[in-house]
Design an enzyme around this catalytic site. Sequence first.
Site, PDB file in Angstrom:
ATOM      1  CE  LYS A  94       2.841  -2.270  -1.088  1.00 34.41           C
ATOM      2  NZ  LYS A  94       4.058  -2.384  -0.279  1.00 34.41           N
ATOM      3  CD  GLN A  95      -3.818  -0.696   3.391  1.00 37.25           C
ATOM      4  OE1 GLN A  95      -2.916  -1.312   3.965  1.00 37.25           O
ATOM      5  NE2 GLN A  95      -4.186   0.542   3.732  1.00 37.25           N
TER       6      GLN A  95
END
Length: 352
Positions: A239-240
């Site tokens: 997740k970014q």
Amino acid sequence: MTYDNIVSLLGSEADSLLQHESKTIAKELIHAPGPDFVDRIFAQSNRSPQVLRSLQQLFNTGRLGNTGFLSILPVDQGIEHTAGASFAPNPIYFDPENIIKLAIEGGCNAVATTFGNLAMMSRKYAHKIPFIVKINHNELMTYPNKFDQIMFGSVDEAWNLGATAVGATIYFGSEESSRQIVEVAEAFERAHQLGMATILWCYARNNAFKKDGVDYHVAADLTAQANHLGVTIQADIIKQKLPENNGGFTAVNFAKSHKAMYEMLSSDNPIDLTRYQVANCYMGRAGLINSGGESKGESDLADAVRTAVINKRAGGMGLISGRKAFQKDMKVGVELLNAIQDVYLSNEITLA
């Protein structure tokens, strides 16, 4: 939501996002999401049959089931941002059951939230929607505030309450990052031993990453390297935050870089910046899901759709969107989650 609705929401950016042809990293090099993703990618890895089953459960659930894309509802802000600040816009979400109901009614693949929230509703919902236990948090009760992810429970307890996956955050670049890397690597190893999937929030965090009025915490080069560290400790999904600029390494003058990173492997188009993030996730072998970001009010629907379009066309695996959904009436939150999913269900929005 129809394709025409999506075009309308993108406004003046519609052409630059929907018609963009990437000239940086060729789409043929990307391991794009698809219905066969677990068989095509993870079945070749060291992941056990139990982990493969957990990953497939994530991919089979919700409106995006059997597409290879993910729509996840994350609600850890009660700790990360304080419960009052997070749930005041809609106090029903002080009750963890409503968080899970929003994920189910919103057609999500999974719900990611705290040990306490999921444990409180475990027997009623663990078999109805995949649980992702967020195992570490930054608490805001220390004065003055500090920013450090600490463990709030054990991986074994996440398994006991019926979790399909565990999630964790590392603040890459912070003074505490070395300890966090070791802690999370050990936790993810244990999660895989127990048959759970792993998701890593890969956040850059250092005051020095802001320079001359520019915030390089969301630079493509910094965030992509954080991704690469994340997949190295065997996160299945990364997740970014969506990249907003580039050149953090050169502006801050640290680490190592190559001019081709900026001249050949990326451009100013947000799709190309995000593709560089995907490339650092083993060219998409570990899926990239981007953050939906904070709630800004009336622009939330358009912002969410924009982020989904960029992620999908870059080669990403989906969106993890929380505040835009739960800081509203539940019906409106469901509609926003469905709009995000409609981007991934649209055959007209393809890999750039």
